[in-house]
Design an enzyme around this catalytic site. Sequence first.
Site, short mmCIF file in Angstrom:
data_model
loop_
_atom_site.label_atom_id
_atom_site.label_comp_id
_atom_site.label_asym_id
_atom_site.label_seq_id
_atom_site.Cartn_x
_atom_site.Cartn_y
_atom_site.Cartn_z
N GLN A 220 0.51 -1.44 -0.52
CA GLN A 220 0.55 -0.05 0.12
C GLN A 220 1.30 1.10 -0.09
OE1 GLN A 220 -3.18 -1.93 2.96
NE2 GLN A 220 -3.46 -0.35 2.89
N ARG A 367 -8.60 -0.53 7.84
CA ARG A 367 -9.89 0.08 7.27
C ARG A 367 -10.62 1.48 8.63
NH1 ARG A 367 -14.26 -1.42 2.98
NH2 ARG A 367 -14.28 -0.12 1.67
N CYS A 368 -8.96 2.13 9.13
CA CYS A 368 -9.07 3.39 9.91
C CYS A 368 -8.11 4.33 10.49
CB CYS A 368 -9.28 1.91 11.08
SG CYS A 368 -9.63 3.09 12.75
N GLU A 737 -12.80 4.80 4.38
CA GLU A 737 -13.18 3.95 5.76
C GLU A 737 -14.40 4.43 6.86
OE1 GLU A 737 -8.21 4.66 7.13
OE2 GLU A 737 -9.80 6.02 7.83
N1 PCD Z 1 -13.79 8.95 -3.64
C1 PCD Z 1 -15.07 9.76 -4.13
N2 PCD Z 1 -15.00 10.74 -4.20
C2 PCD Z 1 -15.06 11.57 -2.24
C3 PCD Z 1 -14.18 10.23 -1.45
C4 PCD Z 1 -13.75 9.33 -2.33
O1 PCD Z 1 -14.77 9.85 -5.30
N3 PCD Z 1 -15.24 12.50 -1.65
C5 PCD Z 1 -13.41 7.87 -3.98
C6 PCD Z 1 -11.43 8.11 -4.50
O2 PCD Z 1 -11.16 8.74 -5.29
C7 PCD Z 1 -11.15 6.50 -4.23
C8 PCD Z 1 -12.52 6.28 -3.19
O3 PCD Z 1 -13.15 7.19 -3.81
O4 PCD Z 1 -11.21 5.77 -5.57
C9 PCD Z 1 -11.50 6.20 -1.51
O5 PCD Z 1 -11.26 7.09 -1.48
P1 PCD Z 1 -10.33 7.76 -0.48
O6 PCD Z 1 -11.57 7.97 0.82
O7 PCD Z 1 -9.75 8.74 -0.37
O8 PCD Z 1 -9.59 6.41 0.15
P2 PCD Z 1 -8.75 5.48 -0.47
O9 PCD Z 1 -7.29 6.23 0.41
O10 PCD Z 1 -8.75 5.61 -1.86
O11 PCD Z 1 -8.48 4.01 -0.29
C10 PCD Z 1 -7.34 3.89 1.66
C11 PCD Z 1 -9.36 2.87 1.73
C12 PCD Z 1 -8.65 2.55 3.42
S1 PCD Z 1 -7.73 3.59 4.34
C13 PCD Z 1 -9.08 1.41 3.72
S2 PCD Z 1 -8.34 0.65 4.83
C14 PCD Z 1 -10.55 0.50 2.40
C15 PCD Z 1 -10.49 1.55 1.33
O12 PCD Z 1 -9.82 2.61 0.96
N4 PCD Z 1 -9.27 -0.27 1.34
C16 PCD Z 1 -9.90 -1.09 0.56
N5 PCD Z 1 -11.72 1.15 0.76
C17 PCD Z 1 -10.96 0.07 -0.39
N6 PCD Z 1 -11.81 -0.73 -1.61
C18 PCD Z 1 -10.89 -1.22 -1.97
N7 PCD Z 1 -11.48 -2.53 -3.67
N8 PCD Z 1 -10.01 -2.66 -1.99
C19 PCD Z 1 -9.54 -2.06 -0.54
O13 PCD Z 1 -7.83 -2.82 -0.33
MO1 PCD Z 1 -6.32 0.98 5.07
O14 PCD Z 1 -6.58 2.35 6.62
O15 PCD Z 1 -4.99 0.52 4.23
O16 PCD Z 1 -7.15 -0.33 6.54
#
Ligand code: PCD
Length: 783
Positions: A220, A367-368, A737
Amino acid sequence: MAVRQTELRPLGKSVGRKEDPRFIRGKGRYIDDIVLPGMLYMCLVRSPYAHARIKSIDTSEAMQAPGVKLVITGEDLAAMNLAWMPTMANDQQMVLATGKVLYQYQEVAAVIAETREQAVDAAQLVYVDYEPLPVVVDPFKALEPDAPILREDREQKSNLIFHWEAGDKEATEELFRNAPVVVKQDVRFPRVHPSPLEPCGCIADYNTATGKLTWYVTSQAPHAHRTVLSLVSGLPEHQIRVISPDVGGGFGNKVPVYPGYVCAVVASLKLGRPVKWIETRTENTTSTGFARDYHMTAEIAAEEDGRVLALRVKTIADHGAFDAAADPSKFPAGLFSIVTGSYDFKEAFVEVDGVYTNKAPGGVAYRCSFRVTEAAYLIERVMDVLARRVGVDPAELRKRNFIRKEQFPYKSPTGWTYDSGDYEKTLALALEKIGYEELRKEQAEKRARGELMGIGISTFTEVVGAGPSHTFDIMGIKMFDSAQIRVHPTGKVIARLGVRHQGQGHETTFAQIIAQELGLSTDDVIVEEGDTDTAPYGLGTYASRSTPTAGGAAALCARRIREKAKKIAAHLLEVGEEDVVFDGVAFSAKGLASRTVTMKDIAFAAYTNVPEGMEPGLEATYYYDPPNLTFPHGAYIAVVDIDKGTGAVKVRRFLAVDDCGTVINPMIVEGQVHGGLTEGFAIAFMQDIPFDEDGNCLATNWMDYLVPTALDTPKWETDRTVTPSPHHPIGAKGVGESPNVGSPAAFVNAVVDALAPLGVEHIDMPIYPWKVWKILREHGVTE
Ligand code: PCD
């Protein structure tokens, strides 16, 4: 419905995803699809014990096994000064164990052979003599004075990693002393795992002739990984090329650097051949970046009518054996201090103690934005506890306490400056759309008949988009992001960004931003991410930061191009630059709308006919350091029915109203919300990674650690309000997130609401049917 990619002014339209044709047809190119000539395979030997002294390791038989080229142990790495590596949280972590192991499935040796099967077979022939040591899996026990000290390398007197505080302790205490109402609740956020479909893996390819290492890794944050690898290995940074190909989901799991990566690199350096290492599902679930595992206690001081005064939070954070959370260095507990949420608390005081235990390292931001999910869940849960205590409807209680829209930019008692928001409007839309009044009536009728129906609300605020660089860095690397745009002579564009998407759709959305700024269609713009030899430096994609940072860079970079384009337009139109106007599609001479030139004409001229003295070409780079984070918010409502016979909870309806400022692509945002809600649903109802007292991990694969299928998943309803970010170049905030952050509380609040007539005030996640069934049985509801 998706619109065509050829449309002009594409911003805000549901443009069909450019990446879908290759993903849908199985033409994506993931790490394990890459096969290089002469490539070897690596398999790791892992510890069966959670805590044990290593007395000896015998690799002789493995070395003799068919196809084996190399076996690496911790001692070998120690000789190269590579037995330990820095984590992204200022701790250090063993690459291969020396002396002892600290968690089950810890990496102990690496076996490299001609084929994957040979490597796996030979790994069985590495004999390790272990002497078991006492195991600590409970973080509370780990803090007791007689607990065994786990980290002998750190000269620790206890298993405490850090103590961290935010807010004003004295002022908070003062408000608590005089408050008419105080509620207190213990809340656990279970240990869960990001579980991307594609596990982690890499190919290290060291060229002995050129001295260049090409490292293909499902990452990432490719640039950050290049820098870390250079610092750890001593290889010069320009001799390392990190390529992160298509990533099959990240979810925070692909931010850390794992021991297997370092071993593959060492093996390739030693053997001069490419070495591939791909985790199995079990390896992924048991040893890479787990998330959450927070034990929180919250207290709210309030007036009789439920208006809040102060918040006090104490948390024990179980980090496992090494603190490998990828948190910005000033924030050992991430951005947890956003815990006052959407409410106007006068004061707050938050404490977090990080603790070592005999579990795999992690605490990653699944996702935070670095512990925001734990914070949002806690405050949304205890606001409901307060509502019940003071006898005010939970929607009404929230309205009474919201930060009002006139208060933005709002300074929170723990030091954040919220950029913008309109919480009342978002909640009002959600209540109306779900038919809140009628649902409450229906619930009252059902309750009278003894049926269990619940309605749960969560009106969360998030903080996403790290930088700005003056406050945010990872291992000293400042957090900003970047874009580079190159316009070819025929008006076609390649743009490269410092982030790396994992399925989010950047190839479409960032093309939309650039096309919008330049008067092109998304068809004209290719977005490329993930190759450190070509993309400008950036910190990567996590923490919903790509839109707030790289999205801003893309817009400003395109505007830089437009400035030059305007000069060329003036030259072509034979007017002064101040007389050129751009309407989003073409440049024309003021007052002479018939005389126009398009970006395509200008691009050609940039290489063939520039005004005298002007540098030819049309390209630009922009490093964007945002002035603040962005603060998206939402109002989520869950409606559940509980089966009295089995304790099963059915999510009858779920509505998510999100506000992420200006929306680039509504279809993609909706997809992001669906995905995150599905994960939040799984966390609330089916996921946990428990351990027995010997430290055996009890959820090691997807038979025990449940991942929701289409059959389990409820139908999601979505809507939105738009409160632009005042400081973002196009007013956008992150959204990826939000649904994972905001939804668990809505589910749990709904279940507790359904069980409220029985006197239930709280249930910890995951809400398995048997947990509910037990409660029903204790209350004589079911036999
Ligand atoms: N967007 C739009 N409008 C607005 C905002 C936003 O359209 N106002 C879109 C954009 O451009 C991109 C999307 O929606 O395409 C998202 O964005 P953002 O909120 O800025 O975010 P990014 O930086 O791009 O990404 C990151 C995130 C995170 S943090 C996570 S865990 C998860 C989510 O992303 N991972 C994943 N989602 C998803 N999906 C998928 N399919 N796969 C994946 O792996 Mo961490 O801190 O890393 O734990």
